[in-house]
Design a protein around this motif. Structure first.
Motif, mmCIF file in Angstrom:
data_model
loop_
_atom_site.group_PDB
_atom_site.id
_atom_site.type_symbol
_atom_site.label_atom_id
_atom_site.label_comp_id
_atom_site.label_asym_id
_atom_site.label_seq_id
_atom_site.Cartn_x
_atom_site.Cartn_y
_atom_site.Cartn_z
ATOM 1 N N ALA A 69 0.832 -1.199 0.000
ATOM 2 C CA ALA A 69 0.000 0.000 0.000
ATOM 3 C C ALA A 69 0.869 1.252 0.000
ATOM 4 C CB ALA A 69 -0.920 -0.005 1.223
ATOM 5 N N GLY A 70 1.993 1.207 0.727
ATOM 6 C CA GLY A 70 2.906 2.343 0.738
ATOM 7 C C GLY A 70 3.540 2.570 -0.627
ATOM 8 N N ARG A 71 3.876 1.481 -1.299
ATOM 9 C CA ARG A 71 4.451 1.612 -2.638
ATOM 10 C C ARG A 71 3.434 2.206 -3.615
ATOM 11 N NH1 ARG A 71 7.671 -4.186 -3.323
ATOM 12 N NH2 ARG A 71 9.356 -3.706 -1.811
ATOM 13 N N ASP A 72 2.180 1.747 -3.507
ATOM 14 C CA ASP A 72 1.144 2.303 -4.383
ATOM 15 C C ASP A 72 0.970 3.797 -4.118
ATOM 16 O OD1 ASP A 72 0.800 -0.212 -5.410
ATOM 17 O OD2 ASP A 72 -0.937 -0.691 -4.139
ATOM 18 N N ARG A 73 1.020 4.184 -2.852
ATOM 19 C CA ARG A 73 0.881 5.592 -2.519
ATOM 20 C C ARG A 73 2.041 6.408 -3.061
ATOM 21 N NH1 ARG A 73 -2.383 9.737 -1.927
ATOM 22 N NH2 ARG A 73 -1.598 11.287 -0.413
ATOM 23 N N ALA A 119 3.864 5.600 -5.693
ATOM 24 C CA ALA A 119 3.707 5.663 -7.150
ATOM 25 C C ALA A 119 2.656 6.707 -7.540
ATOM 26 C CB ALA A 119 3.318 4.285 -7.681
ATOM 27 N N GLU A 120 1.585 6.763 -6.763
ATOM 28 C CA GLU A 120 0.546 7.760 -7.049
ATOM 29 C C GLU A 120 1.076 9.174 -6.855
ATOM 30 O OE1 GLU A 120 -3.959 8.941 -5.496
ATOM 31 O OE2 GLU A 120 -2.888 7.203 -4.692
ATOM 32 N N LEU A 121 1.858 9.381 -5.806
ATOM 33 C CA LEU A 121 2.452 10.702 -5.589
ATOM 34 C C LEU A 121 3.422 11.058 -6.707
ATOM 35 C CD1 LEU A 121 3.103 10.559 -1.721
ATOM 36 C CD2 LEU A 121 1.354 11.895 -2.923
ATOM 37 N N GLN A 122 4.176 10.062 -7.177
ATOM 38 C CA GLN A 122 5.112 10.335 -8.286
ATOM 39 C C GLN A 122 4.349 10.740 -9.555
ATOM 40 O OE1 GLN A 122 7.412 6.743 -8.536
ATOM 41 N NE2 GLN A 122 8.926 7.452 -7.020
ATOM 42 N N ARG A 123 3.219 10.052 -9.824
ATOM 43 C CA ARG A 123 2.419 10.416 -11.000
ATOM 44 C C ARG A 123 1.841 11.821 -10.849
ATOM 45 N NH1 ARG A 123 0.756 4.973 -10.451
ATOM 46 N NH2 ARG A 123 -1.126 5.646 -9.316
ATOM 47 N N LEU A 124 1.387 12.141 -9.616
ATOM 48 C CA LEU A 124 0.855 13.472 -9.380
ATOM 49 C C LEU A 124 1.920 14.541 -9.558
ATOM 50 C CD1 LEU A 124 -1.542 15.212 -8.465
ATOM 51 C CD2 LEU A 124 -0.831 14.792 -6.092
ATOM 52 N N ILE A 125 3.132 14.243 -9.067
ATOM 53 C CA ILE A 125 4.244 15.196 -9.236
ATOM 54 C C ILE A 125 4.561 15.394 -10.710
ATOM 55 C CG2 ILE A 125 6.709 15.520 -8.824
ATOM 56 C CD1 ILE A 125 6.291 14.141 -6.102
ATOM 57 N N GLN A 126 4.619 14.290 -11.458
ATOM 58 C CA GLN A 126 4.904 14.398 -12.892
ATOM 59 C C GLN A 126 3.830 15.200 -13.612
ATOM 60 O OE1 GLN A 126 7.570 13.521 -14.633
ATOM 61 N NE2 GLN A 126 8.616 12.699 -12.798
ATOM 62 N N ALA A 127 2.560 14.958 -13.225
ATOM 63 C CA ALA A 127 1.467 15.692 -13.882
ATOM 64 C C ALA A 127 1.576 17.190 -13.605
ATOM 65 C CB ALA A 127 0.123 15.150 -13.406
ATOM 66 N N ARG A 128 1.863 17.547 -12.348
ATOM 67 C CA ARG A 128 1.996 18.949 -12.008
ATOM 68 C C ARG A 128 3.228 19.564 -12.671
ATOM 69 N NH1 ARG A 128 0.271 19.342 -5.593
ATOM 70 N NH2 ARG A 128 -1.932 18.697 -5.914
ATOM 71 N N LYS A 129 4.258 18.747 -12.804
ATOM 72 C CA LYS A 129 5.471 19.237 -13.480
ATOM 73 C C LYS A 129 5.174 19.576 -14.935
ATOM 74 C CE LYS A 129 10.166 17.844 -14.661
ATOM 75 N NZ LYS A 129 11.182 16.768 -14.570
ATOM 76 N N HIS A 130 4.464 18.632 -15.570
ATOM 77 C CA HIS A 130 4.121 18.878 -16.984
ATOM 78 C C HIS A 130 3.210 20.093 -17.112
ATOM 79 C CE1 HIS A 130 6.267 15.393 -18.105
ATOM 80 N NE2 HIS A 130 5.319 14.467 -17.784
#
Length: 233
Positions: A196-200, A202-213
Motif C-alpha cells: 500500500a505504501g508503494r502504491d501511494r 507511485a501515485e504521488l510520483q504520477r501526481l508530481i509528474q502531472a503537475r510538473k508537466h
C-alpha cells in the motif's frame, strides 16, 4: 542416621561419642513398621467406611513417621548407653562419687539428645524435608484415585525415552506451528502495508509528474506570450 558410626559431641565440646552399632538399623526397621502400620490403618479405614461406622483417624504422614523414627532412635540410643554401662566404664570414679557420676551421665545424655535433635532439624531445614514429605503424601493420595496404571520403565532405553519425549516434542511442534502461523499472518499484514505504501508513492510520483508537466506547459505559454508582446512593440 544409618547403622554407621557417625561421631558426635556433647554441648560442652567433649570427646567424640560414637553411635552404637545396630541403633540406626533399628530405627530404619521402626520406619518400615510405621509405614506398614500406616498402610494397615488406611486399609481398615477403607473397610469401615462403607459400613457407616465411627470415623477412623487418618494415617500419619511421612513427616510424622520420620519424627517417630527419630524419637525411637533416641530411645534405643539411650537404652544402648544405659547408666549401668556408663558406670561400668568409669567404675573407679563411680565407687568414689556415685551421685556425681549419675549427674554427669544425665547431663551427657541430655546434651547428646539435644545435639542430635538440633543436627537432624538442621538437616530437615536445609533439605526442606517437611515440604517434600507433604508433597510425597499428596502425590500418594492423588494416585489412589488414578484408574490407569502408573508408568513403569520397559527396560529398553530407546522406547522409554521415546515415550517420554514424543508427547513433549509433539506439544512443542504444535506450539511452533502456532507461532509460525502468527508470524506469517503478521508478515502478511506488513507486506500489505508495504505494498500500500508503494502504491501511494507511485501515485504521488504520477501526481508530481502531472503537475510538473502542467507547470512546464504554463511556463511555455508565458514565454510565447512574452515573445508575442515584444514582437508587437
Amino acid at each position: 542416621m544409618g547403622g554407621g558410626r557417625r561421631a558426635t559431641t556433647n554441648g560442652s565440646g567433649a570427646a567424640p561419642w560414637r553411635w552404637p552399632m545396630g541403633v540406626g538399623g533399628g530405627a530404619v526397621g521402626r520406619l518400615d513398621m510405621a509405614a506398614a502400620r500406616s498402610g494397615g490403618e488406611e486399609a481398615a479405614a477403607g473397610g469401615d467406611g462403607g459400613d457407616g461406622g465411627s470415623p477412623v483417624s487418618a494415617a500419619p504422614g511421612r513427616a510424622q513417621v520420620f519424627d517417630t523414627v527419630v524419637d525411637t532412635f533416641l530411645e534405643k540410643l539411650v537404652a544402648a548407653g544405659s547408666y549401668q554401662r556408663f558406670a561400668n566404664c568409669y567404675r573407679c570414679f563411680y565407687k568414689l562419687q556415685p551421685e556425681v557420676t549419675r549427674s554427669i551421665y544425665d547431663q551427657f545424655i541430655s546434651q547428646l539428645q539435644t545435639s542430635i535433635k538440633e543436627e537432624i532439624q538442621e538437616v530437615k531445614d536445609e533439605g526442606n524435608l517437611e515440604m517434600l514429605f507433604n508433597s510425597l503424601d499428596k502425590i500418594v493420595e492423588e494416585a489412589k484415585n488414578q484408574e490407569e496404571p502408573a508408568w513403569r520403565p520397559s527396560g529398553i532405553p530407546e522406547e522409554d525415552v521415546r515415550s517420554a519425549m514424543v508427547p513433549y516434542l509433539l506439544k512443542h511442534r504444535s506450539h511452533l506451528r502456532k507461532v509460525l502461523k502468527e508470524k506469517e499472518e503478521e508478515n502478511g499484514k506488513v507486506a500489505e502495508s508495504v505494498l500500500a505504501g508503494r502504491d501511494r508513492i507511485a501515485e504521488l510520483q504520477r501526481l508530481i509528474q502531472a503537475r510538473k508537466h502542467a507547470w512546464q506547459a504554463i511556463s511555455k505559454e508565458q514565454r510565447e506570450l512574452v515573445m508575442m508582446f515584444q514582437e508587437t512593440q
